[in-house]
Design an enzyme around this catalytic site. Structure first.
Site, PDB file in Angstrom:
ATOM      1  N   HIS A   1       0.841  -1.189   0.000  1.00  0.00           N
ATOM      2  CA  HIS A   1       0.000   0.000   0.000  1.00  0.00           C
ATOM      3  C   HIS A   1       0.881   1.245   0.000  1.00  0.00           C
ATOM      4  O   HIS A   1       1.963   1.248   0.595  1.00  0.00           O
ATOM      5  CB  HIS A   1      -0.914   0.015   1.235  1.00  0.00           C
ATOM      6  CG  HIS A   1      -2.051   0.988   1.135  1.00  0.00           C
ATOM      7  ND1 HIS A   1      -1.906   2.321   1.470  1.00  0.00           N
ATOM      8  CD2 HIS A   1      -3.335   0.834   0.740  1.00  0.00           C
ATOM      9  CE1 HIS A   1      -3.064   2.932   1.284  1.00  0.00           C
ATOM     10  NE2 HIS A   1      -3.936   2.074   0.852  1.00  0.00           N
TER      11      HIS A   1
ATOM     12  N   ASP B   1      -7.909  -3.841  -1.085  1.00  0.00           N
ATOM     13  CA  ASP B   1      -8.362  -3.980  -2.473  1.00  0.00           C
ATOM     14  C   ASP B   1      -8.336  -5.436  -2.929  1.00  0.00           C
ATOM     15  O   ASP B   1      -9.176  -5.867  -3.716  1.00  0.00           O
ATOM     16  CB  ASP B   1      -7.484  -3.133  -3.395  1.00  0.00           C
ATOM     17  CG  ASP B   1      -7.564  -1.656  -3.075  1.00  0.00           C
ATOM     18  OD1 ASP B   1      -8.688  -1.164  -2.910  1.00  0.00           O
ATOM     19  OD2 ASP B   1      -6.514  -1.009  -2.973  1.00  0.00           O
TER      20      ASP B   1
END
Length: 429
Positions: A306, A364
């Site tokens: 991330h 995600d």
């Protein structure tokens, strides 16, 4: 910084700038007067070291894997509360008591319908238009229908606009889905909770009864909560920048949706699922893992690591649990894409390369799997992100408007183009 001052030296000249202390997280060097005092700008592509505003809504510690909304940990809000409770928290600063929560839910419920003429906006799009393209248009169009909540100087109108956006976004999103697949629109129902109402509008048809599965509704609610706000990310910064000009809230949220559409932002879960489908079967995973480890290969594993979190994404753990709950409830066992996802998850959590690089599965990765299992096509993934993030955008916009120090956004630049030169007639060029 011990003396609450930072000294900048350029050549033989020096200037002192105050250091402001955060309640938690890094202190801030206040350089608002930098250009006035020194005649110089700072250079910070992507604004990764620049605080663009003062906010008390959301805090992220990427190194420790912490995400707090008004001081409350995201995992507790998602696990113990629900989305509308988090909406109330983001808007008003505190969790609601029973009476406040009930009143807020009723107000949101009373705003879920959209003007009937909005239907005609959808028919103006091609039948195969991407739902995010539709959302950019119809959300901006709300300002043409609700003139009584566009005066940003009126506190009451600001709150009405906030409630309308939270309430109507699921309706508009469900309509975008229905239009794309060629089914009739389904109106919202006041007897259903927020997530159940959304699922009903997306998947019910007029020809038969549709009963919302409570496990799936709870999963949808958690997905909304986990995506509600994420500090000064690209789309939130876009909303704030648009809002700084005095634009109405509907236009600002439409700008945020446009920014969210980018694959490096809201489109990440769609990209992760597309990657899983590209891999195809479990036996091909070693090939792709090898490619991911090769610095000379452009292939990247989507849904791992991330931009902010250098540790485990705190939202991913709740999303992981939710994913497995949904798959169990639906009895999905023989889906090749999901099998690939589960094996990639196992590798990422045990392989030394992934552990060393801190390439943990992020939200995600799991949300794409869950949304697929719930029945949403990949082109709806970012739309659902927008539904959830609306409250964060609105809370950040509202905070900005009410900040007396707020100014219109005006980033600077390092100009490297030609210096002044005379205009030459076309015959002499």
């Amino acid at each position: 910084m011990a003396n609450d001052k930072a000294t900048l030296s350029i050549g033989e000249k020096s200037w002192d700038f105050s250091v402001r202390q955060a309640s938690v997280g890094p202190d801030i060097i206040d350089i608002a007067s930098l250009y006035k005092e020194t005649g110089a700008f700072t250079f910070d592509p992507g604004f990764t070291s620049t605080a663009s505003c003062e906010s008390d809504i959301t805090f992220i510690d990427g190194d420790e894997g912490v995400l707090l909304h008004r001081g409350y940990a995201i995992d507790e809000l998602a696990d113990k509360g629900d989305f509308l409770e988090t909406c109330y928290l983001l808007l008003y600063g505190e969790l609601p008591n029973k009476a406040e929560g009930d009143a807020f839910r009723e107000r949101v419920t009373m705003h879920t319908m959209v003007h009937e003429q909005m239907n005609k906006f959808y028919t103006g799009f091609r039948r195969d238009a991407h739902p995010m393209a539709i959302m950019c248009g119809v959300v901006g169009a709300l300002s043409a229908f609700y003139h009584d909540s566009t005066d940003i100087s009126d506190e009451n109108q600001r709150m009405i606009a906030s409630l309308r956006m939270i309430a109507k976004m699921p309706t508009l999103a469900a309509m975008a889905h229905k239009y794309h697949i060629g089914q009739p629109f389904v109106y919202p129902r006041n007897d259903l909770d927020y997530a159940s109402n959304f699922l009903h509008m997306c998947f019910a048809v007029p020809t038969e009864d549709y009963k919302v599965n409570p496990v799936l509704a709870r999963a949808m609610d958690k997905i909304f909560t986990l995506h509600a706000d994420h500090e000064q990310n690209a789309s939130t910064s876009t909303v704030r920048l648009a809002g700084s000009s005095g634009a109405n809230p509907f236009a600002c949220i439409a700008a945020g949706i446009a920014c969210l559409w980018g694959p490096a932002h809201g489109g990440a879960n769609e990209a992760a699922l597309n990657m899983l489908q590209e891999i195809g079967t479990v036996d091909r995973i070693p090939e792709y893992v090898k490619r991911a480890k090769d610095k000379n290969d452009p292939f990247r594993l989507m849904g791992f690591g991330h931009r902010v979190y250098k540790n485990y994404d705190p939202r991913a753990k709740i999303m992981q649990e939710t994913t497995h709950e949904v798959l169990k409830e639906l009895g999905i066992k023989d889906d090749p894409t999901l099998e690939v996802a589960m094996e990639l998850e196992r590798i990422a959590l045990t392989d030394e390369y992934f552990i060393e690089k801190k390439l943990y599965p992020n939200i995600d990765f799991y949300s794409g799997i869950t949304l697929r299992a719930l029945g949403f096509p990949t082109n709806m993934f970012t739309v659902l992100f927008a539904v959830a993030r609306t409250v964060g955008w609105i809370a950040q916009w509202k905070e900005m408007i009410e900040d007396p120090k707020q100014k219109i956004g005006r980033p600077r630049q390092l100009y490297t183009g030609p210096t002044s030169r005379p205009y030459m007639d076309v015959s002499k060029r």
